[in-house]
Enzyme design. Structure first.
Site, short mmCIF file in Angstrom:
data_model
loop_
_atom_site.label_atom_id
_atom_site.label_comp_id
_atom_site.label_asym_id
_atom_site.label_seq_id
_atom_site.Cartn_x
_atom_site.Cartn_y
_atom_site.Cartn_z
N LYS A 9 0.82 -1.21 0.00
CA LYS A 9 0.00 0.00 0.00
C LYS A 9 0.87 1.28 0.00
O LYS A 9 2.09 1.21 0.26
CB LYS A 9 -0.95 -0.03 1.21
CG LYS A 9 -2.02 -1.15 1.14
CD LYS A 9 -2.90 -1.12 2.39
CE LYS A 9 -4.02 -2.14 2.32
NZ LYS A 9 -4.88 -2.08 3.55
N TYR A 49 -12.52 -2.57 -3.29
CA TYR A 49 -13.05 -2.51 -1.92
C TYR A 49 -14.57 -2.45 -1.89
O TYR A 49 -15.15 -2.02 -0.89
CB TYR A 49 -12.45 -1.30 -1.19
CG TYR A 49 -11.03 -1.54 -0.71
CD1 TYR A 49 -10.71 -2.64 0.11
CD2 TYR A 49 -10.00 -0.67 -1.05
CE1 TYR A 49 -9.41 -2.86 0.54
CE2 TYR A 49 -8.69 -0.88 -0.60
CZ TYR A 49 -8.41 -1.98 0.19
OH TYR A 49 -7.12 -2.20 0.64
N ASN A 112 -2.07 0.29 7.36
CA ASN A 112 -1.64 -1.06 7.73
C ASN A 112 -0.84 -1.77 6.64
O ASN A 112 -0.73 -3.00 6.63
CB ASN A 112 -2.83 -1.89 8.24
CG ASN A 112 -3.88 -2.13 7.17
OD1 ASN A 112 -3.70 -1.75 6.02
ND2 ASN A 112 -4.95 -2.79 7.56
N HIS A 115 -2.18 -5.39 1.61
CA HIS A 115 -3.42 -6.12 1.38
C HIS A 115 -3.10 -7.53 0.92
O HIS A 115 -2.17 -7.74 0.15
CB HIS A 115 -4.25 -5.43 0.28
CG HIS A 115 -5.39 -6.30 -0.23
ND1 HIS A 115 -6.61 -6.36 0.41
CD2 HIS A 115 -5.47 -7.17 -1.28
CE1 HIS A 115 -7.39 -7.22 -0.23
NE2 HIS A 115 -6.73 -7.72 -1.27
N GLU A 126 -9.47 -10.83 -7.69
CA GLU A 126 -8.65 -9.64 -7.46
C GLU A 126 -7.43 -9.62 -8.37
O GLU A 126 -7.05 -8.56 -8.89
CB GLU A 126 -8.23 -9.57 -5.98
CG GLU A 126 -9.42 -9.28 -5.05
CD GLU A 126 -9.04 -9.25 -3.58
OE1 GLU A 126 -7.86 -9.51 -3.25
OE2 GLU A 126 -9.92 -8.97 -2.76
P1 IDP Z 1 -7.74 -6.86 5.73
O1 IDP Z 1 -6.96 -5.85 4.91
O2 IDP Z 1 -6.94 -7.36 6.90
O3 IDP Z 1 -8.32 -7.97 4.89
P2 IDP Z 1 -10.45 -5.77 5.88
O4 IDP Z 1 -11.38 -5.98 7.04
O5 IDP Z 1 -10.75 -6.50 4.61
O6 IDP Z 1 -8.97 -6.06 6.38
O7 IDP Z 1 -10.43 -4.21 5.59
C1 IDP Z 1 -9.84 -3.73 4.41
C2 IDP Z 1 -9.01 -2.52 4.74
O8 IDP Z 1 -9.87 -1.48 5.19
C3 IDP Z 1 -8.02 -2.72 5.89
O9 IDP Z 1 -6.80 -3.32 5.50
C4 IDP Z 1 -7.81 -1.27 6.34
O10 IDP Z 1 -6.92 -0.60 5.42
C5 IDP Z 1 -9.21 -0.70 6.18
N1 IDP Z 1 -9.99 -0.79 7.41
C6 IDP Z 1 -10.57 -1.88 7.95
N2 IDP Z 1 -11.21 -1.60 9.09
C7 IDP Z 1 -11.04 -0.27 9.28
C8 IDP Z 1 -11.47 0.65 10.29
O11 IDP Z 1 -12.16 0.29 11.25
N3 IDP Z 1 -11.08 1.95 10.13
C9 IDP Z 1 -10.33 2.38 9.09
N4 IDP Z 1 -9.91 1.55 8.11
C10 IDP Z 1 -10.25 0.25 8.21
MG MG Z 2 -9.78 -7.87 3.43
#
Ligand code: IDP
Ligand code: MG
Length: 150
Positions: A9, A49, A112, A115, A126
């Site tokens: 990212k 997304y 974070n 992905h 994807e």
């Molecule tokens: P993942 O990336 O671990 O699969 P997902 O639940 O699929 O997590 O969420 C996709 C992305 O959305 C996360 O990697 C993060 O960048 C963002 N995200 C998820 N939950 C939150 C939140 O509560 N606040 C802000 N961003 C979030």
């Molecule tokens: Mg995810």
């Protein structure tokens, strides 16, 4: 044999962590079958997304992923989905185990770093959203395969 889409990212690229992140997947034994630097369009980000469209953080998430270039990789291997997600670590980096990418380099869910696809079906979808068939080299012969996956 599974496929997963990895996105290094914008925060990870800006912080100079791209090489370390690629190295971790490579050392795990996953085969790189596609890789490129790109600036994700808003249209592609919203498609990628789409499952999060109704979540309160959707707009922020899309703006984050299009804010700066990313490196995308298509990886292939047995159990690629679960193995890659274990290497990435928990979504909320403060909960991610030390030794994972997020556990070693991140603090907040807003940044974070990486992905990884969350299911076998999504891995295929994807990868196809981010790569054309001409950009992929599925199953290229790697001399170490027998020592990694038999
Ligand atoms: P993942 O990336 O671990 O699969 P997902 O639940 O699929 O997590 O969420 C996709 C992305 O959305 C996360 O990697 C993060 O960048 C963002 N995200 C998820 N939950 C939150 C939140 O509560 N606040 C802000 N961003 C979030
Ligand atoms: Mg995810």
């Amino acid at each position: 044999m599974e496929r997963t889409l990895i996105i290094v990212k914008p925060d990870a690229v800006q912080r100079g962590l791209t090489g370390d992140i690629i190295k971790r997947f490579e050392q795990r034994g996953l085969r790189i079958i596609g890789m490129k630097l790109m600036h994700v369009s808003r249209e592609l980000a919203e498609k990628h997304y789409d499952i999060h469209r109704e979540r309160p953080f959707f707009a922020k998430l899309v703006n984050y992923i299009i804010s700066s270039p990313v490196v995308v990789m298509a990886l292939e291997g047995p159990n690629a989905i679960a193995a890659a997600r274990a290497t990435i670590g928990a979504t909320r980096p403060h909960e991610a185990a030390a030794g994972t990418i997020r556990g070693d380099y991140a603090l907040t869910v807003d940044y974070n770093l990486v992905h990884g696809s969350d299911s076998v079906d999504n891995g295929v979808l994807e990868v196809n959203n981010f790569f054309s068939a001409a950009e992929l080299l599925p199953g290229w012969a790697r001399s170490t395969d027998a020592w990694i996956a038999g």
